[in-house]
Write an enzyme that holds these catalytic residues in place. Structure first.
Site, PDB file in Angstrom:
ATOM      1  N   GLU A   1     -38.866 -38.814  27.599  1.00 18.39           N
ATOM      2  CA  GLU A   1     -39.441 -38.377  28.869  1.00 18.39           C
ATOM      3  C   GLU A   1     -40.951 -38.597  28.818  1.00 18.39           C
ATOM      4  O   GLU A   1     -41.583 -38.238  27.819  1.00 18.39           O
ATOM      5  CB  GLU A   1     -39.159 -36.889  29.142  1.00 18.39           C
ATOM      6  CG  GLU A   1     -39.566 -36.521  30.553  1.00 18.39           C
ATOM      7  CD  GLU A   1     -39.221 -35.066  30.917  1.00 18.39           C
ATOM      8  OE1 GLU A   1     -39.103 -34.793  32.113  1.00 18.39           O
ATOM      9  OE2 GLU A   1     -39.081 -34.222  30.020  1.00 18.39           O
TER      10      GLU A   1
ATOM     11  N   HIS B   1     -36.491 -22.095  27.631  1.00 18.54           N
ATOM     12  CA  HIS B   1     -36.927 -23.147  28.547  1.00 18.54           C
ATOM     13  C   HIS B   1     -36.034 -24.387  28.422  1.00 18.54           C
ATOM     14  O   HIS B   1     -35.492 -24.894  29.406  1.00 18.54           O
ATOM     15  CB  HIS B   1     -38.388 -23.511  28.209  1.00 18.54           C
ATOM     16  CG  HIS B   1     -38.990 -24.565  29.084  1.00 18.54           C
ATOM     17  ND1 HIS B   1     -39.847 -24.273  30.113  1.00 18.54           N
ATOM     18  CD2 HIS B   1     -38.881 -25.923  29.070  1.00 18.54           C
ATOM     19  CE1 HIS B   1     -40.237 -25.399  30.701  1.00 18.54           C
ATOM     20  NE2 HIS B   1     -39.661 -26.417  30.084  1.00 18.54           N
ATOM     21  N   GLU B   2     -35.861 -24.843  27.183  1.00 18.82           N
ATOM     22  CA  GLU B   2     -35.116 -26.098  26.979  1.00 18.82           C
ATOM     23  C   GLU B   2     -33.629 -25.947  27.299  1.00 18.82           C
ATOM     24  O   GLU B   2     -33.007 -26.866  27.828  1.00 18.82           O
ATOM     25  CB  GLU B   2     -35.291 -26.608  25.543  1.00 18.82           C
ATOM     26  CG  GLU B   2     -36.735 -26.847  25.122  1.00 18.82           C
ATOM     27  CD  GLU B   2     -37.539 -27.707  26.091  1.00 18.82           C
ATOM     28  OE1 GLU B   2     -36.954 -28.525  26.831  1.00 18.82           O
ATOM     29  OE2 GLU B   2     -38.777 -27.561  26.113  1.00 18.82           O
TER      30      GLU B   2
ATOM     31  N   ALA C   1     -41.491 -29.156  23.080  1.00 19.93           N
ATOM     32  CA  ALA C   1     -40.065 -29.405  22.860  1.00 19.93           C
ATOM     33  C   ALA C   1     -39.565 -30.320  23.973  1.00 19.93           C
ATOM     34  O   ALA C   1     -40.239 -30.502  24.984  1.00 19.93           O
ATOM     35  CB  ALA C   1     -39.284 -28.092  22.865  1.00 19.93           C
ATOM     36  N   MET C   2     -38.363 -30.885  23.770  1.00 19.04           N
ATOM     37  CA  MET C   2     -37.780 -31.791  24.766  1.00 19.04           C
ATOM     38  C   MET C   2     -36.286 -31.539  24.884  1.00 19.04           C
ATOM     39  O   MET C   2     -35.567 -31.487  23.886  1.00 19.04           O
ATOM     40  CB  MET C   2     -38.055 -33.243  24.329  1.00 19.04           C
ATOM     41  CG  MET C   2     -37.398 -34.287  25.210  1.00 19.04           C
ATOM     42  SD  MET C   2     -38.032 -34.230  26.907  1.00 19.04           S
ATOM     43  CE  MET C   2     -36.589 -34.804  27.806  1.00 19.04           C
ATOM     44  N   GLU C   3     -35.823 -31.435  26.150  1.00 21.11           N
ATOM     45  CA  GLU C   3     -34.466 -30.941  26.431  1.00 21.11           C
ATOM     46  C   GLU C   3     -33.361 -31.982  26.369  1.00 21.11           C
ATOM     47  O   GLU C   3     -32.331 -31.824  27.048  1.00 21.11           O
ATOM     48  CB  GLU C   3     -34.450 -30.330  27.837  1.00 21.11           C
ATOM     49  CG  GLU C   3     -34.643 -31.326  29.000  1.00 21.11           C
ATOM     50  CD  GLU C   3     -36.077 -31.525  29.454  1.00 21.11           C
ATOM     51  OE1 GLU C   3     -36.282 -32.007  30.567  1.00 21.11           O
ATOM     52  OE2 GLU C   3     -37.001 -31.168  28.690  1.00 21.11           O
TER      53      GLU C   3
END
Length: 932
Positions: free
Chosen positions: A195, A367-368, A332-334
């Site tokens: 992303e 959040h993720e 972080a990344m989901e």
């Protein structure tokens, strides 16, 4: 994706001044200041940022020409096999994509960056293979055009591409991440961060969120490495060509966007559990640190069922992995089913992690995992709607943490962490609307900012409050069911919420998302018998003062009002949909106070008449106002003083009323604002006087708390103690400094290890008043630290050192091998935020090392963060000119707006100082004068 937007830095016990956009002049100043800036180099005045004329668009940096991919060929399934080389940092790949040709064409246009295509061919179903005769790379647009000798006919077919690429060191695309084994050997993992627009660096693809497909992924990796991807492993077999390799095959993914694809190859341990609804959850940690994954595992297993229940939609994959990556740019990344994190956003050591880190990990996990539904299952149609993804996740992470850890009082913290930060940024003329039309990849990077995240979260919180939880959940459920595995826009969500609630959601919300800024609500009152008549009006609030021009924008503002009779309960609610209105509250006695916006939920500032404000002050002293409203009142007044609407002295007087304050978050916000003021006054001769004010304000609460935790204390007491001791130590409070030095000495000598919650304040205090020996000791502790959290803790405070030669040493250390690339920014930012000398030195260092820094961070948001942390605190007109001119000759496209905002802040700081410095000095001096 969770960024580090200031709020996201857990171990900073106070926000650095530079993360609180600060400063602000009377309208009369701003035109002359702008003219000064515009006439640099003899040029006529061109406003650095648009005038405060109520424009709705914000200043967009110059648009780059951009066209989305053609629609004549689209993917249905990607069969992707990658083989990374962890020694030479290259990879080769084979893509077999099932595609649909919608109209005859002799070329296929895809996204592709930093990849060399070796061969490409297309075979229509049941037909002969056609080899591509040319690959035309459009590097600027990150596209490749494959040309074929004859037209590809309408229908299905297979596109085959063999290609090679580089495992880069830029923390984007398919990249390498460095780690050290227990034996001290340096090795590399291969990991991904796609992303917003970097899947194209790992394989040629249609890299737009609306072009969804399924993925069948295989990875060819060394047999002693862990290989992970979005789905579960379905086959693992020796690789025919090399007995040291294995081929790992993963199950087919659901239909999904390219930016959510992920793969990780490295050495990891894990802890595993199952959520109550049967999903396998694993947390992957560095080898030997599985224990540190347990807290995140506990949060994740509680969170999945919470979201399933909240959305009434089950988690759609069989497993979810959470993994700590050593070199990682974001928080972080989901990625669907394989969520990647910085080590500090996932790992908790029961002995060595502080309370703020636990809270931070809980929020990031919340959040993720929210994105697994909101973003992954239903995805924004284009990056214009990014705010919906990120604003929503940034709101619901708090709902989730409040469910898991009610003792955190997390919603009060939301106001200080997100809501006030968004108000500060959005008051600038160089802000932008929540929804921004974006095209070129470098423009996409720019909108990952506090407007998309924190203002987005704040307006969703206001919307949730306006609709009510039951209808909100009903609307969310119908939205997720209607658009699952598809794409949606902001308007689609409004439609679903409107149907569920019967309220004019689209009309109300478009005033908050499509125009920038927010209103200031001006309130006056009159008593008539037992009735209180309120006159309420709105106008745009600008950092340079209220908007007084023509064509003033207006908002549809949900307003609630409470009285001292019941401060938690709204006595009246209304929707202010015009410039002004009058309302009557019946049964309000003359001695009762009135508070607008109880709970500080509405996204606006408030200016009370002086009599109304006067009547609210006892509610601060006797704590009858809710903590969140005590915080909001103080924050509004501070903001009005920066905007030149009231004197800063009025705010200092109000701050003294907080002497009995018990609430951590209220103190945290006070501390932040005093940090802003302290930074501003570092440009004057009376900086020591504001330090004395800080010592006087914080020492009673410091005395009450003491140094050691007491039986029965909880999370918030630990946070408050760290905050207060750090503030007193930094301000040179002698007893705090002496005790900090004593405890630091014991810690270093191994006599008595400092509790994790005291480390930041102690380190900060001894460094601020330390010498070269202190710095050496601290660098030794950094080298010995086994945990990234402890290293970061030290890195953030190193800048507090005062001597010019030691400041240079810290800056050189920032770019050394000792500091992970993503953490360099916080070391430099720590120097800039600590003192006037530090700010000058950091800015010079950034200019001198610009090539290396820019090459390291390029398009990513870390470059914006670096610029902001370095220059935002200046308060001299000519510095704005210097910053502007530097970035004209050293362009950073993804940070253009940040540069504008920093220059605006510098000018506003300078005007604030000119306007209020003398009055502040008088006040601080007469406070000390003995009574006559």
């Amino acid at each position: 994706m969770l960024l580090l937007l200031g709020r996201s830095v857990p171990l900073l016990l106070t926000r650095t001044v530079t993360s609180c956009p600060s400063a602000l002049p009377k309208p009369s100043w701003i035109s002359s200041v702008l003219i000064k800036l515009g006439q640099i180099n003899g040029a006529p005045h061109i406003s650095l940022f648009s005038s405060a004329s109520g424009q709705n668009t914000g200043t967009m940096p110059e648009r780059r020409p951009f066209v989305r991919l053609p629609t004549d060929v689209y993917p249905v399934n990607y069969g992707l096999c990658l083989r990374p080389d962890l020694i030479d940092f290259t990879f080769d790949g084979k893509l077999e994509a099932q595609v649909e040709v919608t109209q005859a064409t002799n070329q296929i246009v895809m996204n592709c960056a930093d990849i060399d295509i070796i061969t490409a061919s297309f075979a229509p179903d049941g037909g002969d293979e056609i080899n591509a005769t040319g690959f035309n790379y459009q590097n600027e647009d990150e596209k490749v055009t494959l040309s074929f000798p004859s037209a590809l006919q309408k229908g299905s077919g297979t596109l085959k591409i063999d290609f090679v690429g580089e495992l880069n060191d830029k923390m984007k695309g398919f990249y390498r991440s460095k780690y050290t084994t227990a034996a001290g050997e340096t090795r590399y993992a291969a990991v991904t961060q796609f992303e917003a627009t970097d899947a194209r660096r790992a394989f040629p693809c249609w890299d737009e969120p609306a072009i969804k497909a399924t993925f069948d992924i295989s990875l060819i990796v060394p047999k002693d490495r862990v290989a992970l991807s979005n789905m579960n492993v379905i086959d693992r077999k020796p690789y025919v060509e090399d007995e040291n390799l294995v081929e790992v095959k993963f199950a087919t993914t659901p239909i999904m966007s390219t930016y959510l694809v992920a793969f990780v190859i490295g050495e990891y341990d894990f802890v595993e559990s199952q959520s109550s609804d049967g999903v396998t959850v694993r947390v992957y940690t560095p080898v030997g640190k599985a224990e540190q994954g347990k807290f995140a595992l506990e949060v994740a297993t509680k969170t999945l069922p919470f979201y399933k229940d909240y959305f009434s939609v089950p988690y759609p994959l069989p497993k979810i992995d959470l993994i700590a990556i050593a070199d990682f740019a974001a928080g972080a990344m989901e990625n669907w089913g394989l969520v990647t994190y910085r080590e500090t956003a996932l790992l908790i050591d029961p002995k060595n992690s502080c309370s703020s880190s636990r809270q931070w990990v809980a929020l990031v996990v919340g959040h993720e995992l929210a994105h697994q539904w909101f973003g992954n299952l239903v995805t924004m149609e284009w990056w214009t709607h990014l705010w919906l993804n990120e604003g929503f996740a940034s709101w619901i992470e708090y709902l989730c943490v409040d469910h898991c850890f009610p003792e955190y009082d997390i919603w009060t913290q939301f106001v200080s962490a997100d809501y006030t930060r968004a108000l500060d940024l959005d008051a600038l003329d160089s802000s932008h609307p929540i929804e921004v039309n974006v095209g070129h990849p470098s423009e996409v990077d720019e909108i990952f900012d506090a407007i998309s995240y924190s203002k987005g979260a704040s307006v969703i919180r206001m919307l949730h409050n306006y609709i009510g939880d039951e209808d909100f959940r009903k609307g969310m459920n119908s939205y997720l069911l209607k658009f699952q595995h598809k794409n949606a826009s902001t308007e689609d969500l409004w439609d679903c919420l409107e149907q569920a609630s019967g309220k004019p959601i689209a009309a109300v919300m478009s005033s908050w998302t499509k125009q920038m800024g927010f209103p200031i609500i001006v309130v006056d009152q009159e008593q008539q018998g037992e009735d209180r008549i309120l006159k309420i009006s709105q106008k745009k609030f600008c950092a340079s003062g209220p908007h007084n021009g023509e064509d003033c924008p207006s908002w549809m503002v949900p307003i609630s009002i409470c009285t001292s009779e019941d401060p938690k309960c709204s006595k009246l609610k209304l929707l202010l949909d015009k410039a002004e209105t009058t309302v009557t509250l019946s049964g309000v006695a003359p001695d009762q106070w009135i508070k607008i916006n109880p709970g500080t939920v509405g996204f606006y500032r408030i200016q009370y008449s002086s009599s109304m404000l006067e009547s609210l002050l006892p509610g601060v002293r006797d704590l009858s106002l809710q903590p969140v409203d005590r915080l909001g009142l103080q924050n509004d007044l501070f903001s009005l003083s920066r905007a030149g609407m009231i004197s800063t002295v009025e705010v200092l007087k109000l701050m003294e009323a907080f002497v009995n304050e018990p609430n951590y978050t209220v103190w945290s916000d006070l501390s932040c604002n005093l940090g802003v003021l302290s930074s501003l006054l570092s440009h004057t001769e009376f900086h020591e006087e504001i330090q004395e004010f800080i010592r006087d304000l914080f020492s009673p609460i410091g005395l009450r708390l003491g140094w050691d935790s007491k039986p029965g204390e909880g999370h918030l007491d630990a946070l408050l103690r760290g905050l207060v001791l750090g503030k007193l130590g930094k301000a040179g409070h002698k007893p705090t400094l002496e005790e900090a030095r004593r405890r630091f000495k014991d810690h270093v000598e191994g006599k008595q290890v400092l509790p994790a919650d005291l480390r930041s304040p102690v380190y900060l205090t001894v460094l601020k008043h330390g010498d070269s020996t202190t710095l050496e000791t601290m660098l030794k502790l950094h080298k010995q630290a086994d945990m990234q959290e402890e290293r970061n803790r030290i890195e953030r405070v190193l800048g507090a050192i005062s001597a010019p030669d030691l400041i240079q040493k810290v800056l050189s250390f920032a770019l050394s091998e000792e500091v992970r690339p993503q953490d360099t920014v916080s070391v430099i930012g720590g120097v800039a935020g600590s003192s006037k000398q530090g700010r000058k030195a950091a800015w010079k260092f950034v200019r001198d090392n610009w090539e290396e820094l820019y090459n390291r961070y390029q398009g990513g948001f870390l470059i914006s963060r670096l610029i902001k942390l370095t220059v935002d605190g200046f308060a001299i007109d000519k510095m704005a000119a210097e910053v502007k001119s530097f970035f004209e000759s050293h362009p950073a496209p993804a940070a253009e707006r940040t540069v504008q905002q920093c220059c605006e802040n510098i000018l506003l700081n300078a005007a604030w100082l000119k306007r209020d410095a003398d009055d502040i000095q008088q006040y601080l001096l007469q406070r000390k004068a003995p009574p006559v």
